[in-house]
Design a protein around this motif. Structure first.
Motif, PDB file in Angstrom:
ATOM      1  N   LYS A  46      -1.716   1.439  -4.641  1.00  9.69           N
ATOM      2  CA  LYS A  46      -1.463   2.553  -3.635  1.00  9.69           C
ATOM      3  C   LYS A  46      -2.235   2.398  -2.520  1.00  9.69           C
ATOM      4  O   LYS A  46      -1.711   2.633  -1.333  1.00  9.69           O
ATOM      5  N   LYS A  47      -3.522   2.240  -2.757  1.00 18.79           N
ATOM      6  CA  LYS A  47      -4.457   2.161  -1.285  1.00 18.79           C
ATOM      7  C   LYS A  47      -5.476   1.316  -1.996  1.00 18.79           C
ATOM      8  O   LYS A  47      -6.146   1.197  -2.902  1.00 18.79           O
ATOM      9  N   GLU A  68       0.807  -1.573   0.329  1.00 13.62           N
ATOM     10  CA  GLU A  68       0.376  -0.430  -0.166  1.00 13.62           C
ATOM     11  C   GLU A  68       1.382   0.517  -0.157  1.00 13.62           C
ATOM     12  O   GLU A  68       2.178   0.504   0.805  1.00 13.62           O
ATOM     13  N   ASP A  69       1.695   1.157  -1.348  1.00 13.31           N
ATOM     14  CA  ASP A  69       2.925   2.105  -1.469  1.00 13.31           C
ATOM     15  C   ASP A  69       2.483   2.948  -2.607  1.00 13.31           C
ATOM     16  O   ASP A  69       1.892   2.492  -3.771  1.00 13.31           O
ATOM     17  N   PRO A  70       2.641   4.386  -2.507  1.00 18.98           N
ATOM     18  CA  PRO A  70       2.438   5.255  -3.983  1.00 18.98           C
ATOM     19  C   PRO A  70       3.251   4.641  -5.044  1.00 18.98           C
ATOM     20  O   PRO A  70       2.666   4.813  -6.079  1.00 18.98           O
ATOM     21  N   ALA A  71       4.283   4.010  -4.772  1.00 17.14           N
ATOM     22  CA  ALA A  71       5.062   3.364  -5.946  1.00 17.14           C
ATOM     23  C   ALA A  71       4.583   2.082  -6.649  1.00 17.14           C
ATOM     24  O   ALA A  71       4.951   2.028  -7.672  1.00 17.14           O
ATOM     25  N   GLU A  73       1.035   2.207  -7.309  1.00 22.21           N
ATOM     26  CA  GLU A  73      -0.029   2.607  -7.861  1.00 22.21           C
ATOM     27  C   GLU A  73      -0.149   1.949  -9.189  1.00 22.21           C
ATOM     28  O   GLU A  73      -1.333   1.411  -9.347  1.00 22.21           O
ATOM     29  N   TYR A  74       0.572   2.186 -10.147  1.00 26.57           N
ATOM     30  CA  TYR A  74       0.483   1.709 -11.385  1.00 26.57           C
ATOM     31  C   TYR A  74       1.518   0.509 -11.537  1.00 26.57           C
ATOM     32  O   TYR A  74       2.478   0.435 -10.872  1.00 26.57           O
TER      33      TYR A  74
END
Ligand code: FAD
Ligand code: AMP
Lengths: 333, 265
Positions: A46-47, A68-71, A73-74
């Motif tokens: 994510k970051k 980097e992307d919120p998708a 994160e996991y």
């Protein structure tokens, strides 16, 4: 465009880089040096903090590619596989290695189909053929009874997953330099058909046997559940995790996440201690690549002694309390 | 719910013997069995059927005698099964195996869920499940230890990872690979065994599944096994046999020294 360069797929959790990534860098460094090419670490998240990524350079990477992307994160199969497929098509590495973790063993087989290439699972050895530059992959199979050497002669990238802990990471070299490159992937391609609703962390600290440096395991020799307690105490003293044989799990003395072996987990810790364990083929399949193996069993003929570096033929109810006592004494010093 | 369970027939690894000269497996006298980890996949399929109705179909690629594996799956509660058997399929790696299985599943057509074992105990890769899902372009989840909830167009499942359990919602149709913790496989009943004996198992070849022949078997496999060796099993470690209390204490002291020598403590 031809395929060139060695890639490792790093793993992160909450932006912290997992140590398996550094293990892969050591493997990747050896391969890249033999081929005379660049070593690239790929991180999806994510970051990702700059100084964390810099650590990948210190540990052997020439280049770090970050998406980097919120998708991301996991770990979820769809966004991870899609992102990796795009990056591979963009840059065309000749070798891609991932860790044989629950993540690596999930993303790699899907990616291999997408990229129309071969994949060798859970390798314990990787090398470069001096003649043609092909990747030589070695892995145990049939419960560790054989070692197979595998090649991917005509497809690129050559892909492998590597058994965690089967090698040590390089020490960080703060003078190493490398490039950190942010790349973007169309968010529409990072959609997931699987949603992560929740995560339940294992409460009992000693159950993460795959990540542990020290695993102390018990079998039927313990006779009953209460007797397993001392195993947890010794594990705590050593800062290790508790393993168990299938029989011990089936008897309810430990839960399935603790099970070591063919139908449980394969582990490669720095120290494996097997107490009251006969050493069946199926159990040994899970421990053979441990760095040091210690066994305690009252039967001198027990199979486990054949793979042990150090063994004591004796009653575990006499030996284990003494081990505990001595470790406590050392701790006090 | 329509369920497909791909199962593999493997040699019983309990007493696998290796030929010390050739380094290959001695297959004579080794009973072929259903991959033990596939029993959990079969059981989960049958449990789902018993809970919400539907049908469970076993699918296997292998030699003719793999019919026995399918019959056993039927004896455990599967409704029927299909064998994929042809010389062209032989020697397939996980890429080519998952291609054939996915083509067969396309041919079956109507399915909501595919359940695979975590991995096969011979090849030990765990790659075929994710491979099938990718060929079919359906979502998948690995290491599932529980199906928590069945929803209209999705499943809620629990996935066992190194440090805990993920709770995932996955759209159907989908593929799951399941771990041992998910259930207790039943033994085949006598009645179902008799039933299984009578059921005719269709055998499909490349044409039946409209397979692209260049993707099949050894020829279609990107990987090549170039060497098999038998690893040295004995480490020839130190073995102490203390005879009395003092000797036990001395042995434990040596053990502690061993740990200190290896910088473990
Ligand atoms: C398909 C399949 C998959 C399997 N998968 C696994 C797997 O993943 N993991 C696994 O572990 N097993 C697995 N098994 C089971 C395996 O075959 C063995 O049955 C099991 O490992 C034995 O467990 P154990 O060593 O605890 O018990 P036992 O074999 O009963 O050994 C107990 C040992 O304790 C010793 N002992 C007894 N009392 C004392 C004492 N007072 N002090 C010291 N020593 C003592 C005995 O000498 C004996 O050697 C599998 C089997 C099959 C068929
Ligand atoms: N030849 C096969 N026929 C049917 N199913 C298979 C076959 N090979 C593998 N599978 C399935 O894929 C899973 C993983 O196998 P593997 O990737 O070989 O470890 C198994 O547990 C089976 O469910």
């Amino acid at each position: 465009m031809s395929y060139k360069g060695v890639w490792i797929l790093g793993e992160q959790e909450a932006g912290n880089i997992k140590s398996v990534s550094y293990e892969l860098l050591k493997r990747g460094r050896e391969l890249a040096d033999k081929l005379g090419v660049e070593l690239t670490a790929v991180m999806l998240g994510k970051k990702m903090a700059r100084e964390r990524l810099q650590e990948l350079v210190y540990r052997g990477a020439d280049k770090v590619i970050v998406v980097e992307d919120p998708a991301l994160e996991y770990f979820l199969p769809d966004p991870y596989v899609n992102a990796m497929e795009i990056l591979i098509n963009r840059h065309r590495p000749e070798i891609l290695i991932a860790s044989a973790t629950s993540t690596g063993r999930t993303v790699a087989p899907a990616l291999a189909i997408r990229c129309n290439t071969g994949l060798t699972a859970d390798c314990t050895g990787l090398d470069i053929d001096a003649e043609n530059g092909n990747l030589i992959q070695t892995r145990p199979a049939i419960g560790g009874n054989i070692l197979a050497t595998i090649r991917t002669p005509n497809h690129r990238p050559q892909m492998a997953t590597v058994r965690p802990h089967s090698n040590k990471p390089l020490d960080p070299d703060r003078h190493r330099t490398g490039r950190i490159i942010n790349e973007s992937v169309d968010p529409a391609l990072l959609k997931s058909r699987t949603k992560r609703l929740e995560f339940k962390k294992n409460e009992d600290a000693g159950s993460n046997i795959q990540d542990a440096e020290i695993v102390i395991a018990g079998g039927k020799g313990f006779k009953k559940e209460e007797n397993f307690r001392i195993l947890h105490e010794v594990a705590a003293l050593l800062g290790g995790a508790v393993g168990a044989t299938r029989d011990a799990v089936d008897l309810g003395w430990a839960t399935y996440p603790h099970q070591v072996g063919l139908s449980g987990k394969t582990i490669s810790p720095k120290l494996y201690m097997g107490i009251g364990i006969s050493g069946s083929v199926q159990h040994l399949a899970g421990i053979k690549t441990s760095e040091n193996i210690i066994a305690v069993n009252n039967d001198p003929e027990a199979q486990i002694f054949r793979v042990a570096d150090f063994g004591i033929v004796g009653d575990l109810f006499e030996v284990l309390p003494l081990i505990k006592q001595k470790l406590q004494a050392i701790k006090k010093q | 719910m329509k369920i497909v369970v791909p199962i593999k027939q493997v040699p019983e690894t309990n007493n696998v013997k290796m030929d010390p000269v050739t380094g290959t497996m001695v297959r004579d006298g080794v009973e072929p069995i259903i991959n033990p980890l596939d029993l959990y996949a079969i059981e989960e399929g049958v449990l789902l059927k018993e809970r919400i109705g539907g049908e469970v179909r076993a699918l296997s690629m292998g030699p003719k005698k793999a019919i026995l594996a399918i019959k056993e799956a039927i004896a455990m509660g599967c409704d029927d099964g299909i064998l994929l058997s042809d010389r062209a399929f032989a020697g397939a790696d996980t890429w080519a195996t998952s291609y054939v299985l996915s083509q067969a599943i396309k041919k079956i057509g109507d399915y909501d869920l595919i359940i695979c074992g975590e991995r096969a105990t011979d090849g030990d890769t765990g790659q075929v499940g994710p491979g099938i899902a990718t060929w079919l372009d359906i979502p998948f989840a690995t290491y599932i230890n529980k199906i928590v909830e069945i929803r209209e167009n999705s499943l809620v499942v629990e996935r066992m990872v190194e440090d805990g359990y993920e709770i995932l919602e996955i759209e159907t149709p989908c593929l799951l690979t399941v771990v041992k913790e998910i259930n207790y496989p039943r033994l085949p009943s006598l009645r179902r065994k008799q039933l299984a004996r009578q059921i005719e198992i269709p055998v499909w070849g490349p044409a039946d599944i409209e397979a692209d022949t260049k993707n099949l078997g050894l020829k279609g496999s990107p990987t090549r096994v170039v060497k098999i060796s038998t690893p040295q099993v004995t480490r020839n470690g130190k073995l102490l046999t203390p005879k009395n209390e003092n000797e036990i204490e001395a042995a434990v002291d040596q053990l502690i020294e061993f740990l200190q020598g290896k910088e473990i403590i």
